[in-house]
Design a protein around this motif. Structure first.
Motif, mmCIF file in Angstrom:
data_model
loop_
_atom_site.group_PDB
_atom_site.id
_atom_site.type_symbol
_atom_site.label_atom_id
_atom_site.label_comp_id
_atom_site.label_asym_id
_atom_site.label_seq_id
_atom_site.Cartn_x
_atom_site.Cartn_y
_atom_site.Cartn_z
ATOM 1 N N LEU A 151 0.824 -1.211 0.000
ATOM 2 C CA LEU A 151 0.000 0.000 0.000
ATOM 3 C C LEU A 151 0.853 1.254 0.000
ATOM 4 O O LEU A 151 0.542 2.239 -0.674
ATOM 5 N N ILE A 152 1.934 1.237 0.791
ATOM 6 C CA ILE A 152 2.798 2.405 0.895
ATOM 7 C C ILE A 152 3.716 2.429 -0.329
ATOM 8 O O ILE A 152 4.419 1.469 -0.594
ATOM 9 N N PRO A 153 3.705 3.511 -1.110
ATOM 10 C CA PRO A 153 4.444 3.529 -2.381
ATOM 11 C C PRO A 153 5.957 3.590 -2.168
ATOM 12 O O PRO A 153 6.405 3.974 -1.089
ATOM 13 N N PRO A 154 6.704 3.209 -3.251
ATOM 14 C CA PRO A 154 6.224 2.745 -4.563
ATOM 15 C C PRO A 154 5.803 1.275 -4.520
ATOM 16 O O PRO A 154 6.438 0.480 -3.841
ATOM 17 N N SER A 155 4.733 0.943 -5.221
ATOM 18 C CA SER A 155 4.171 -0.401 -5.189
ATOM 19 C C SER A 155 3.871 -0.879 -6.606
ATOM 20 O O SER A 155 3.132 -0.223 -7.339
ATOM 21 N N ASN A 156 4.435 -2.035 -6.956
ATOM 22 C CA ASN A 156 4.183 -2.607 -8.286
ATOM 23 C C ASN A 156 2.711 -2.955 -8.486
ATOM 24 O O ASN A 156 2.177 -2.827 -9.587
ATOM 25 N N VAL A 157 2.055 -3.397 -7.412
ATOM 26 C CA VAL A 157 0.670 -3.834 -7.541
ATOM 27 C C VAL A 157 -0.249 -2.647 -7.855
ATOM 28 O O VAL A 157 -1.231 -2.792 -8.588
ATOM 29 N N LEU A 158 0.066 -1.486 -7.323
ATOM 30 C CA LEU A 158 -0.716 -0.291 -7.651
ATOM 31 C C LEU A 158 -0.561 0.078 -9.126
ATOM 32 O O LEU A 158 -1.496 0.562 -9.763
ATOM 33 N N ILE A 159 0.617 -0.169 -9.678
ATOM 34 C CA ILE A 159 0.835 0.068 -11.114
ATOM 35 C C ILE A 159 -0.002 -0.914 -11.930
ATOM 36 O O ILE A 159 -0.614 -0.545 -12.941
ATOM 37 N N VAL A 160 -0.037 -2.169 -11.491
ATOM 38 C CA VAL A 160 -0.848 -3.182 -12.175
ATOM 39 C C VAL A 160 -2.327 -2.796 -12.129
ATOM 40 O O VAL A 160 -3.049 -2.921 -13.126
ATOM 41 N N TYR A 161 -2.784 -2.307 -10.965
ATOM 42 C CA TYR A 161 -4.188 -1.869 -10.856
ATOM 43 C C TYR A 161 -4.461 -0.703 -11.798
ATOM 44 O O TYR A 161 -5.533 -0.654 -12.428
ATOM 45 N N SER A 162 -3.525 0.224 -11.905
ATOM 46 C CA SER A 162 -3.703 1.363 -12.818
ATOM 47 C C SER A 162 -3.914 0.879 -14.248
ATOM 48 O O SER A 162 -4.785 1.376 -14.969
ATOM 49 N N LEU A 163 -3.126 -0.130 -14.647
ATOM 50 C CA LEU A 163 -3.270 -0.703 -15.990
ATOM 51 C C LEU A 163 -4.623 -1.386 -16.139
ATOM 52 O O LEU A 163 -5.350 -1.160 -17.111
ATOM 53 N N PHE A 174 -0.440 6.207 -5.581
ATOM 54 C CA PHE A 174 0.718 6.200 -4.695
ATOM 55 C C PHE A 174 0.446 7.040 -3.446
ATOM 56 O O PHE A 174 0.683 6.605 -2.317
ATOM 57 N N ILE A 175 -0.048 8.242 -3.643
ATOM 58 C CA ILE A 175 -0.309 9.129 -2.505
ATOM 59 C C ILE A 175 -1.425 8.567 -1.626
ATOM 60 O O ILE A 175 -1.377 8.648 -0.395
ATOM 61 N N ALA A 176 -2.438 7.980 -2.262
ATOM 62 C CA ALA A 176 -3.584 7.436 -1.523
ATOM 63 C C ALA A 176 -3.197 6.278 -0.622
ATOM 64 O O ALA A 176 -3.874 6.004 0.374
ATOM 65 N N GLY A 177 -2.106 5.575 -0.940
ATOM 66 C CA GLY A 177 -1.729 4.396 -0.163
ATOM 67 C C GLY A 177 -1.074 4.690 1.173
ATOM 68 O O GLY A 177 -1.004 3.803 2.032
ATOM 69 N N TYR A 178 -0.608 5.917 1.385
ATOM 70 C CA TYR A 178 0.132 6.225 2.610
ATOM 71 C C TYR A 178 -0.689 6.020 3.879
ATOM 72 O O TYR A 178 -0.310 5.241 4.759
ATOM 73 N N LEU A 179 -1.797 6.744 3.998
ATOM 74 C CA LEU A 179 -2.586 6.682 5.239
ATOM 75 C C LEU A 179 -3.152 5.285 5.508
ATOM 76 O O LEU A 179 -3.077 4.800 6.646
ATOM 77 N N PRO A 180 -3.749 4.600 4.500
ATOM 78 C CA PRO A 180 -4.205 3.224 4.766
ATOM 79 C C PRO A 180 -3.071 2.293 5.212
ATOM 80 O O PRO A 180 -3.255 1.477 6.132
ATOM 81 N N GLY A 181 -1.896 2.415 4.572
ATOM 82 C CA GLY A 181 -0.764 1.565 4.955
ATOM 83 C C GLY A 181 -0.316 1.822 6.382
ATOM 84 O O GLY A 181 -0.048 0.887 7.153
ATOM 85 N N ILE A 182 -0.236 3.106 6.749
ATOM 86 C CA ILE A 182 0.157 3.472 8.113
ATOM 87 C C ILE A 182 -0.910 3.030 9.116
ATOM 88 O O ILE A 182 -0.586 2.554 10.208
ATOM 89 N N LEU A 183 -2.189 3.180 8.750
ATOM 90 C CA LEU A 183 -3.278 2.751 9.629
ATOM 91 C C LEU A 183 -3.183 1.261 9.941
ATOM 92 O O LEU A 183 -3.298 0.849 11.108
ATOM 93 N N ILE A 184 -2.967 0.438 8.914
ATOM 94 C CA ILE A 184 -2.846 -1.013 9.135
ATOM 95 C C ILE A 184 -1.649 -1.300 10.042
ATOM 96 O O ILE A 184 -1.718 -2.150 10.946
ATOM 97 N N GLY A 185 -0.544 -0.588 9.838
ATOM 98 C CA GLY A 185 0.623 -0.763 10.696
ATOM 99 C C GLY A 185 0.323 -0.458 12.153
ATOM 100 O O GLY A 185 0.706 -1.219 13.050
ATOM 101 N N PHE A 186 -0.401 0.646 12.408
ATOM 102 C CA PHE A 186 -0.747 1.009 13.784
ATOM 103 C C PHE A 186 -1.721 0.011 14.412
ATOM 104 O O PHE A 186 -1.629 -0.296 15.607
ATOM 105 N N LEU A 187 -2.650 -0.509 13.614
ATOM 106 C CA LEU A 187 -3.577 -1.515 14.139
ATOM 107 C C LEU A 187 -2.833 -2.797 14.526
ATOM 108 O O LEU A 187 -3.138 -3.421 15.554
ATOM 109 N N LEU A 188 -1.854 -3.182 13.715
ATOM 110 C CA LEU A 188 -1.038 -4.356 14.051
ATOM 111 C C LEU A 188 -0.236 -4.103 15.325
ATOM 112 O O LEU A 188 -0.069 -5.005 16.166
ATOM 113 N N MET A 189 0.259 -2.876 15.490
ATOM 114 C CA MET A 189 0.996 -2.528 16.703
ATOM 115 C C MET A 189 0.085 -2.555 17.930
ATOM 116 O O MET A 189 0.523 -2.907 19.033
#
Length: 428
Positions: A151-163, A174-189
């Motif tokens: 989720l946190i860029p750069p991510s190959n899978v986000l490029i595949v989704y764009s295609l 890429f920008i949209a993935g930051y907050l969701p990625g960080i949120l999942i990290g904090f929930l795991l913590m």
């Protein structure tokens, strides 16, 4: 009838353990043979596979894969772990936090969940075992947190989704993935903190400010890759494709500065990158032929009508799609799943007023959860392999982390601002 043939033939090929790329292409070919003459079917599949790879944005994938391999071998994991340990190592059960933060950072820098699970797990597993942590729990933390890098860029899978989505902005994704990625990290913590309290895991020594600054500056060159790549795209200095080449150059220079890679080792790294790239590209090509076949047979329209008969409520439709994707993620790897199901579900959600960028993050997070589950969870297998544990040892401690990821998925699904706030702030 053709839709049934497509689905049944695909499942049969998978049951026969035919590689997924071949299963996708063959099921598309078999289905077309029932609709148009055989010679035309072979021609169409070949053409669609060729034209599916004829995309400038796809050049970014081999470059980011190469950059990730350089990062994996270039001593970057150790520096990121040292930084994370100086920041959170003094908390109860702090090594679990270190593992999560290091995986988030390395996954973001390398763009690969498998690389993060391998690199960070290989170092942290021994450290956590030495400190008295349960080995299954340590592996479970490593496995789940490694997926945040998708989720946190750069991510190959986000490029595949764009295609697959027909050209959704890579920069916005890429920008949209930051907050969701960080949120999942904090929930795991959060789960790691509760687990540490119950098990009374040890507390590390508190790092001095001088030590934190020292480790920060050691890791800073690695972290700057994120600023260079994403910052350059957002500022309009270069495109996402050009950014991937910049990432390779930056990672190569950094690896030589760290003196972790020699010229003699470079051919092996390049060869491994080429092998990974060929697998991804074959999946893309085969999936493009299946996408065209599904469109020709009106499968997206049929699925849309079916879902709309269940409900035209946005909340219910998103819940059904999430449940389907969670099921798909258990049996299918993330890249082919994105390529196959994006053309099916994207028209449905856009008709309900859901932003394609928002849905892209939902889909990637959803399918990332599948990477942590048997029977085909690649990150699960790598994490268990690195920890030298059987899957059965990891499943029990994995469940609370798995459930909190699903909770995070629901938050991101039904609170679109988590995903869209940053892209809107940057003007996307």
């Amino acid at each position: 009838m053709e839709i049934l043939i497509l689905i049944i033939s695909f499942l049969i090929f998978l049951i026969l353990r035919i590689p997924i790329a071949y299963s996708i292409g063959l099921s598309a070919l078999v289905t077309l043979c029932f609709s148009i003459p055989s010679l035309a079917s072979f021609t169409v599949v070949a053409q669609r596979m060729a034209t599916g790879l004829d995309s400038f944005s796809l050049i970014a994938i081999p470059f980011f894969i190469f950059a990730g391999e350089l990062m994996n071998k270039g001593g970057i994991a150790k520096r990121l772990i040292d930084l994370a340990k100086s920041l959170v190592g003094s908390f109860p059960g702090g090594l679990a936090y270190v593992n999560i933060i290091a995986c988030m950072l390395f996954g973001a820098v390398s763009g690969s969940a498998v690389a993060a699970a391998s690199a960070i797990g290989g170092i942290m597993g021994g450290r956590m075992k030495k400190e008295g942590y349960d080995e299954g729990y340590s592996a479970a933390v490593n496995i789940t947190s490694s997926t945040t890098g998708l989720l946190i860029p750069p991510s190959n899978v986000l490029i595949v989704y764009s295609l697959a989505s027909g050209g959704t902005s890579i920069a916005a994704l890429f920008i949209a993935g930051y907050l969701p990625g960080i949120l999942i990290g904090f929930l795991l913590m959060l789960v790691a903190g509760i687990y540490a309290y119950k098990k009374k895991y040890p507390t590390g020594a508190k790092a001095k400010i001088r030590e934190i600054i020292k480790h920060f500056f050691k890791a800073l060159p690695s972290l700057l890759l994120l600023v260079v790549v994403v910052g350059g795209i957002v500022a309009g200095i270069f495109t996402a494709t050009e950014a991937s080449a910049v990432a390779v150059l930056y990672a190569l220079i950094l690896s030589f500065i760290y003196k972790e890679i020699t010229l003699q080792e470079l051919p092996e790294i390049i060869l491994k990158s080429v092998g990974t790239t060929s697998i991804v590209m074959l999946l893309v090509a085969a999936s493009m032929s299946m996408s065209w076949t599904m469109s020709y047979e009106n499968l997206p329209q049929a699925v849309t009508e079916m879902l709309m008969t269940i409900s035209d409520n946005k909340i219910v439709v998103l819940l059904v799609i999430n449940l389907i994707l969670l099921g798909v993620g258990i049996f299918m790897d993330i890249t082919p799943a994105v390529l196959i199901f994006t053309p099916i579900f994207l028209p449905i959600v856009t008709a309900l007023g859901i932003d394609p960028v928002h849905f892209g993050i939902i889909m990637i997070l959803n399918l990332s959860i599948g990477l942590c589950t048997p029977p085909v969870g690649s990150v699960l297998f790598v994490g268990c392999s690195v920890a030298e544990l059987s899957i059965s040892r990891v499943i029990k401690p994995l469940m609370p982390l798995f459930l909190i990821m699903i909770f995070g998925l629901l938050l991101i699904t039904y609170i679109p601002e988590i995903t869209l706030w940053l892209p809107e702030w940057f003007g996307f």
